[in-house]
Design an enzyme around this catalytic site. Sequence first.
Site, PDB file in Angstrom:
ATOM      1  N   SER A   1       0.839  -1.198   0.000  1.00  0.00           N
ATOM      2  CA  SER A   1       0.000   0.000   0.000  1.00  0.00           C
ATOM      3  C   SER A   1       0.873   1.246   0.000  1.00  0.00           C
ATOM      4  O   SER A   1       1.941   1.270   0.602  1.00  0.00           O
ATOM      5  CB  SER A   1      -0.913   0.019   1.228  1.00  0.00           C
ATOM      6  OG  SER A   1      -1.703   1.199   1.221  1.00  0.00           O
TER       7      SER A   1
ATOM      8  N   LYS B   1      -4.296  -7.030   3.126  1.00  0.00           N
ATOM      9  CA  LYS B   1      -4.347  -5.910   2.170  1.00  0.00           C
ATOM     10  C   LYS B   1      -5.776  -5.692   1.670  1.00  0.00           C
ATOM     11  O   LYS B   1      -6.210  -4.555   1.455  1.00  0.00           O
ATOM     12  CB  LYS B   1      -3.406  -6.199   0.993  1.00  0.00           C
ATOM     13  CG  LYS B   1      -3.443  -5.134  -0.120  1.00  0.00           C
ATOM     14  CD  LYS B   1      -3.151  -3.731   0.420  1.00  0.00           C
ATOM     15  CE  LYS B   1      -2.853  -2.700  -0.648  1.00  0.00           C
ATOM     16  NZ  LYS B   1      -3.633  -2.687  -1.839  1.00  0.00           N
TER      17      LYS B   1
ATOM     18  N   HIS C   1      -7.489  -3.821   4.330  1.00  0.00           N
ATOM     19  CA  HIS C   1      -6.948  -2.452   4.267  1.00  0.00           C
ATOM     20  C   HIS C   1      -7.702  -1.642   3.222  1.00  0.00           C
ATOM     21  O   HIS C   1      -8.136  -0.512   3.470  1.00  0.00           O
ATOM     22  CB  HIS C   1      -5.461  -2.511   3.925  1.00  0.00           C
ATOM     23  CG  HIS C   1      -4.846  -1.195   3.537  1.00  0.00           C
ATOM     24  ND1 HIS C   1      -5.074  -0.607   2.292  1.00  0.00           N
ATOM     25  CD2 HIS C   1      -4.022  -0.346   4.197  1.00  0.00           C
ATOM     26  CE1 HIS C   1      -4.427   0.529   2.230  1.00  0.00           C
ATOM     27  NE2 HIS C   1      -3.774   0.715   3.363  1.00  0.00           N
ATOM     28  N   ASN C   2      -7.873  -2.220   2.041  1.00  0.00           N
ATOM     29  CA  ASN C   2      -8.555  -1.508   0.961  1.00  0.00           C
ATOM     30  C   ASN C   2     -10.020  -1.258   1.296  1.00  0.00           C
ATOM     31  O   ASN C   2     -10.601  -0.248   0.904  1.00  0.00           O
ATOM     32  CB  ASN C   2      -8.448  -2.292  -0.342  1.00  0.00           C
ATOM     33  CG  ASN C   2      -7.062  -2.200  -0.951  1.00  0.00           C
ATOM     34  OD1 ASN C   2      -6.116  -1.775  -0.306  1.00  0.00           O
ATOM     35  ND2 ASN C   2      -6.924  -2.617  -2.193  1.00  0.00           N
TER      36      ASN C   2
ATOM     37  N   GLU D   1     -10.140   1.595   3.509  1.00  0.00           N
ATOM     38  CA  GLU D   1      -9.842   2.746   2.641  1.00  0.00           C
ATOM     39  C   GLU D   1     -11.100   3.211   1.914  1.00  0.00           C
ATOM     40  O   GLU D   1     -11.387   4.416   1.853  1.00  0.00           O
ATOM     41  CB  GLU D   1      -8.766   2.324   1.646  1.00  0.00           C
ATOM     42  CG  GLU D   1      -8.365   3.363   0.631  1.00  0.00           C
ATOM     43  CD  GLU D   1      -7.385   2.798  -0.381  1.00  0.00           C
ATOM     44  OE1 GLU D   1      -7.617   2.966  -1.601  1.00  0.00           O
ATOM     45  OE2 GLU D   1      -6.386   2.177   0.047  1.00  0.00           O
TER      46      GLU D   1
END
Length: 630
Positions: free
Chosen positions: A291, A346, A349-350, A353
């Site tokens: 990221s 990840k 995480h996205n 986000e």
Amino acid sequence: MVIIVFGVSGCGKSTIGQLLADQLNMPFHDADFYHPPANVAKMSNGEPLSDHDRIPWLEILTSNIRDWDKDGGAVLACSALKENYRAMLSSSGNVSWVYLAGSYKTIRERLIKRRKHFMNPRLLDSQFEILEEPDYGIRIDIDSSPHLIVKEIMDRLHQEKVQFGIIGMGVMGKNLALNLAEKGETVSIYNRHVAGSEEGVAQAVSDQHSELPLQPFDDLEKFVQGLESPRVIMLMIPAGKAVDMQIEQLEPLLSKGDVIVDGGNSFFKDSERRAMELKEKGLHFLPMGISGGEEGARKGPSLMPGGTAEGYNHLKTYLEKIAALDKKGKACITHVGTGGAGHFVKMVHNSIEYAEMQLLAEIYSLMHQGWGFGPERIADILEDWAGYGLNSYLLEITVCILRKKDGEEFLLDKILDQAEQKGTGGWSVNVALEYGVPYGPLAEAVMARNISARKPQREKLAKKIAFKPDPGFVFDEKPEILRNAFAMVSLINHTVGFDLIKTVSDEHDWGIDLSETARIWTNGCIIRSALMEDLVDVFKENSSLLEAKQSLELFGKSQHDLAFVVTQAIESGHAIPVISSALNYYLSSITASSSANLIQAQRDFFGAHTYQRTDKERGTYFHTDWQAND
């Protein structure tokens, strides 16, 4: 670099190591002098050491190698006969191997002539029995004189192959390669050759940055042959079939112990499958989330590798060099867990986000369309919020976007309101459903993008339907209340995401450390923020954000502000899917007695699914004939 000269006792590693150190102007160390007294006594008596005996010795050497590497390098003479010994020693620094190979007869004759050394010649048999010859590093035959051997090693060191290669010279791949090369590492770079569209891409990158140690290829076989085993090859290509096709092309060219890293946004279950398939072939597969975007890739991203610990040890030295640093100067990278854990983390995480971006978009909408504030005033308000502990990378770039002009007008006002996405947010929603994790606010962020994509339908309906607030309703301008609501929703977004991480980690026995995950997200990544800094410590004492003392304090002072904002927004006809869903998530989570009893009764009515009773022991199920007379 620490150069380890190794081989069985009597091969001459101490002599060669000292001469080599003199040539390189490096300190020399002999591993024999680091043996604990108990080991020395056993070997002097002709007793071979067991693996158990060697562990303390290897731990001492590993610690020293780390220090020697930081201090500028050294030469170490060490037997290091087994691959797992070498893996342990390699894990602590940038290590290069020189193997001194000789016949049993030659070395036995040397040992018999040697005096004043605790290694009994009778132990030579045991050394040859456990010797595992490597297929990497520099191999030198010991029949020559010491000075000729050292000369050959020096020549070979200058010609030594590169170990790290990157496939795919798109934005991320190119910038990661430049990042590593700027740290002094020689990097092999490869990009496929497609006539008319992708020609000489890797060469062009090298030419544009001729001052950096880059080795370009557009022939895959030559690219692989130019890498020293154990090879480390990072794939920076689109997720999906392209990854499987690239792995299929690489497999015949690789050797056991080589490492393939997938740095794209692959679905974690695909990564789990690939890891198992490659493990059967003796290859390490590391799914790694990255990221930070283009800027992060070049200046320091947040890195989330999964896969095997052994495979991670082969490349962590490289990754630590290119990763962002947290506030204590530690690299924003950790071995997240085995299998597909890296890509899973990840993915979440996205998802966070997505929610944080949508939250800011809703805040902007309320101030711009609801209160009539211009972009410059909204930017000033958001910039002020940063001073209340709400600073984040996304807040910073939102302020920058709001102030950007195109001529005399604000550029944002000219951008089409049709958000695109690459799918990782949707994957998270599906996974949350699969594992039964409440995911409302983060799911709504994905749905908001889906609705935004329907621009023609929205425009058509807007002409036919309009939401008209009650004439007596006043949409209050209260930025401080909106700020408190923003803080609470952001915390809930993170709560939802980390809850999914914990649930799936427990299910797969990945052992993901939530505090460490938050730490590597404090810099380099898109969702870095002041809140994330706080979560590093919060997760050291709590596994659930909802129950943390800091969260309870925020909820106590902000829950009514959030409810006020939702009421005001809905009354005035503004869609705030993430903000309203966060309030619903919060209220549902703190409700001890919900309406789900009616749902369970309905399920039993039409499907005989049974139910539990509050006045009976939990775990006992009942069924009622709801239409029968009492």
